[in-house]
Design a protein around this motif. Structure first.
Motif, PDB file in Angstrom:
ATOM      1  N   ILE A 107      -3.322  43.820  -8.706  1.00 33.51           N
ATOM      2  CA  ILE A 107      -3.795  45.174  -8.454  1.00 33.51           C
ATOM      3  C   ILE A 107      -5.233  45.077  -7.970  1.00 33.51           C
ATOM      4  N   LYS A 108      -5.483  45.608  -6.775  1.00 32.82           N
ATOM      5  CA  LYS A 108      -6.812  45.559  -6.156  1.00 32.82           C
ATOM      6  C   LYS A 108      -7.016  46.827  -5.336  1.00 32.82           C
ATOM      7  N   ARG A 109      -8.239  46.952  -4.806  1.00 29.58           N
ATOM      8  CA  ARG A 109      -8.559  48.092  -3.938  1.00 29.58           C
ATOM      9  C   ARG A 109      -8.408  47.681  -2.476  1.00 29.58           C
ATOM     10  N   LEU A 110      -7.836  48.578  -1.682  1.00 28.47           N
ATOM     11  CA  LEU A 110      -7.671  48.333  -0.255  1.00 28.47           C
ATOM     12  C   LEU A 110      -9.025  48.489   0.441  1.00 28.47           C
ATOM     13  N   ILE A 111      -9.488  47.373   1.029  1.00 28.26           N
ATOM     14  CA  ILE A 111     -10.788  47.341   1.690  1.00 28.26           C
ATOM     15  C   ILE A 111     -10.649  47.324   3.207  1.00 28.26           C
ATOM     16  N   GLY A 112      -9.757  46.453   3.699  1.00 22.25           N
ATOM     17  CA  GLY A 112      -9.658  46.261   5.137  1.00 22.25           C
ATOM     18  C   GLY A 112      -8.296  46.619   5.693  1.00 22.25           C
ATOM     19  N   LEU A 113      -8.284  47.392   6.789  1.00 23.64           N
ATOM     20  CA  LEU A 113      -7.065  47.783   7.483  1.00 23.64           C
ATOM     21  C   LEU A 113      -6.802  46.788   8.621  1.00 23.64           C
ATOM     22  N   ILE A 118     -14.069  42.016   7.924  1.00 22.52           N
ATOM     23  CA  ILE A 118     -14.618  42.162   6.569  1.00 22.52           C
ATOM     24  C   ILE A 118     -15.497  40.965   6.263  1.00 22.52           C
ATOM     25  N   GLN A 119     -16.658  41.226   5.676  1.00 24.55           N
ATOM     26  CA  GLN A 119     -17.547  40.133   5.294  1.00 24.55           C
ATOM     27  C   GLN A 119     -18.430  40.551   4.123  1.00 24.55           C
ATOM     28  N   MET A 120     -18.735  39.589   3.248  1.00 28.50           N
ATOM     29  CA  MET A 120     -19.737  39.771   2.206  1.00 28.50           C
ATOM     30  C   MET A 120     -20.996  39.026   2.623  1.00 28.50           C
ATOM     31  N   ARG A 121     -22.138  39.741   2.590  1.00 27.65           N
ATOM     32  CA  ARG A 121     -23.425  39.125   2.881  1.00 27.65           C
ATOM     33  C   ARG A 121     -24.372  39.435   1.733  1.00 27.65           C
ATOM     34  N   THR A 122     -24.845  38.403   1.078  1.00 30.62           N
ATOM     35  CA  THR A 122     -25.762  38.543  -0.069  1.00 30.62           C
ATOM     36  C   THR A 122     -25.303  39.636  -1.036  1.00 30.62           C
ATOM     37  N   GLY A 123     -24.002  39.621  -1.330  1.00 26.69           N
ATOM     38  CA  GLY A 123     -23.471  40.525  -2.337  1.00 26.69           C
ATOM     39  C   GLY A 123     -23.133  41.915  -1.867  1.00 26.69           C
ATOM     40  N   GLN A 124     -23.295  42.192  -0.576  1.00 29.10           N
ATOM     41  CA  GLN A 124     -22.971  43.520  -0.056  1.00 29.10           C
ATOM     42  C   GLN A 124     -21.827  43.431   0.939  1.00 29.10           C
ATOM     43  N   LEU A 125     -21.002  44.463   0.942  1.00 27.41           N
ATOM     44  CA  LEU A 125     -19.803  44.489   1.765  1.00 27.41           C
ATOM     45  C   LEU A 125     -20.105  45.081   3.134  1.00 27.41           C
ATOM     46  N   TYR A 126     -19.628  44.375   4.169  1.00 26.17           N
ATOM     47  CA  TYR A 126     -19.740  44.842   5.544  1.00 26.17           C
ATOM     48  C   TYR A 126     -18.334  45.050   6.102  1.00 26.17           C
ATOM     49  N   ILE A 127     -18.108  46.197   6.729  1.00 25.84           N
ATOM     50  CA  ILE A 127     -16.847  46.493   7.402  1.00 25.84           C
ATOM     51  C   ILE A 127     -17.143  46.745   8.868  1.00 25.84           C
ATOM     52  N   ASN A 128     -16.562  45.909   9.726  1.00 25.09           N
ATOM     53  CA  ASN A 128     -16.787  45.991  11.171  1.00 25.09           C
ATOM     54  C   ASN A 128     -18.282  45.968  11.510  1.00 25.09           C
ATOM     55  N   GLY A 129     -18.993  45.099  10.807  1.00 30.58           N
ATOM     56  CA  GLY A 129     -20.415  44.887  11.080  1.00 30.58           C
ATOM     57  C   GLY A 129     -21.353  45.882  10.449  1.00 30.58           C
ATOM     58  N   GLU A 130     -20.823  46.904   9.780  1.00 33.21           N
ATOM     59  CA  GLU A 130     -21.654  47.936   9.165  1.00 33.21           C
ATOM     60  C   GLU A 130     -21.724  47.731   7.653  1.00 33.21           C
ATOM     61  N   LYS A 131     -22.936  47.714   7.117  1.00 33.40           N
ATOM     62  CA  LYS A 131     -23.128  47.565   5.670  1.00 33.40           C
ATOM     63  C   LYS A 131     -22.798  48.864   4.959  1.00 33.40           C
ATOM     64  N   LEU A 132     -21.989  48.776   3.906  1.00 35.32           N
ATOM     65  CA  LEU A 132     -21.618  49.989   3.182  1.00 35.32           C
ATOM     66  C   LEU A 132     -22.770  50.456   2.297  1.00 35.32           C
ATOM     67  N   PRO A 133     -23.000  51.764   2.229  1.00 37.57           N
ATOM     68  CA  PRO A 133     -24.055  52.289   1.363  1.00 37.57           C
ATOM     69  C   PRO A 133     -23.764  51.990  -0.106  1.00 37.57           C
ATOM     70  N   LEU A 134     -24.805  51.579  -0.835  1.00 36.41           N
ATOM     71  CA  LEU A 134     -24.719  51.322  -2.272  1.00 36.41           C
ATOM     72  C   LEU A 134     -25.785  52.130  -2.987  1.00 36.41           C
ATOM     73  N   HIS A 188      -1.149  43.603   8.135  1.00 36.44           N
ATOM     74  CA  HIS A 188      -1.676  43.081   6.877  1.00 36.44           C
ATOM     75  C   HIS A 188      -2.856  43.925   6.403  1.00 36.44           C
ATOM     76  N   TYR A 189      -3.231  43.707   5.128  1.00 34.31           N
ATOM     77  CA  TYR A 189      -4.352  44.417   4.529  1.00 34.31           C
ATOM     78  C   TYR A 189      -5.240  43.441   3.774  1.00 34.31           C
ATOM     79  N   PHE A 190      -6.499  43.856   3.576  1.00 31.78           N
ATOM     80  CA  PHE A 190      -7.479  43.041   2.858  1.00 31.78           C
ATOM     81  C   PHE A 190      -7.835  43.757   1.563  1.00 31.78           C
ATOM     82  N   MET A 191      -7.631  43.087   0.433  1.00 32.50           N
ATOM     83  CA  MET A 191      -7.831  43.681  -0.887  1.00 32.50           C
ATOM     84  C   MET A 191      -8.985  43.005  -1.626  1.00 32.50           C
ATOM     85  N   MET A 192      -9.698  43.810  -2.426  1.00 34.17           N
ATOM     86  CA  MET A 192     -10.765  43.253  -3.263  1.00 34.17           C
ATOM     87  C   MET A 192     -10.788  43.959  -4.611  1.00 34.17           C
TER      88      MET A 192
END
Length: 258
Positions: A107-113, A118-134, A188-192
């Motif tokens: 059981i995980k959360r759907l992150i990538g369509l 999808i990439q993690m950089r220094t602990g932050q999630l990027y989707i299509n090159g955009e850093k998600l707000p935290l 396919h999907y990307f889960m985290m």
């Protein structure tokens, strides 16, 4: 008038047939409900903290995503590719699925369509090159997989579509904080996991023996969408020991999963 032995024997056969018929009907109804409507699952780890805890019993909806080849697990379901009555899951959905080649249900959360990067950089999630707000919410403690107390920064993460959820960051500069760019294949999907440093998910491939993470998850391997926490029990709860039945978490009855 007293019944003869033959009449009593016939009555007994009739009662037995009625009992068998009732049991078969009950099993058939339960199978239909479990396969096509709802299915319960038990949360075995803390990989989805803070939203889901080890010991939670959740209800998933099957109709919300359609019916893939694991819809009737452990029985086979006659779907090789895609899903019957398919409905596209949304980014942010918490999904139950079976990794391709994996041995266990996740059981995980759907992150990538499909098609996302999808990439993690220094602990932050990027989707299509955009850093998600935290947004930093606070500091919490939880019990890790070794049974020890561990501290985690609590953040509110916001997806591009506006969906918000809480995540844990418990280890600075952990191996999972920096990843390659994952391009999600078609279909396919990307889960985290929300407990980002304590989750074997799509950042980790499935090993040849079925262990490891989740890898890219084929759409037909999705089982259902997690809807509610039905109830939650602590470590001391044992179903066959009635004196432990009070060891439930009173604040987690019928809790909506976000």
């Amino acid at each position: 008038m007293r019944k003869s032995k033959s009449e009593k024997k016939e009555d007994g056969k009739g009662t037995f047939r009625e009992t068998v018929s009732t049991v078969l009907w009950a099993l058939a109804i339960a199978f239909v409900l479990r396969t096509f409507i709802f299915q319960p699952f038990h949360i075995p780890s803390g990989s989805m903290l803070p939203g889901l805890m080890k010991g939670d019993y959740i209800i998933t909806s099957k109709y919300s995503v359609g019916y893939g080849r694991h819809a009737a697990t452990p029985l086979p379901f006659p779907v090789k590719k895609g899903r019957l009555f398919e409905q596209e899951p949304k980014r942010g959905d918490v999904l139950v699925f079976r990794p391709e080649g994996g041995r266990n249900t996740f059981i995980k959360r759907l992150i990538g369509l499909p098609g996302d990067q999808i990439q993690m950089r220094t602990g932050q999630l990027y989707i299509n090159g955009e850093k998600l707000p935290l947004e930093k919410v606070g500091l919490e403690s939880f019990v890790n997989q070794f049974g020890n107390d561990e501290a985690a920064d609590l953040f509110r993460e916001t997806f591009p579509e506006g969906h918000q959820h809480l995540i844990y960051d418990s280890q600075k500069n952990s191996p999972s904080d920096i990843t390659q760019i994952f391009t999600v294949p078609a279909g396919h999907y990307f889960m985290m996991g929300d407990n980002r440093d304590n989750s074997g998910d799509s950042r980790v491939p499935v090993n040849a023996d079925g262990s490891g993470g989740a890898g890219y998850v084929p759409l037909e391997n999705i089982i259902g969408r997690a809807e509610i926490v039905l109830l939650s029990v602590d470590e001391d709860f044992v179903i066959y020991k009635p004196w432990t039945w009070l060891n439930m978490r009173s604040d987690r009855w019928f809790k909506t999963i976000e």
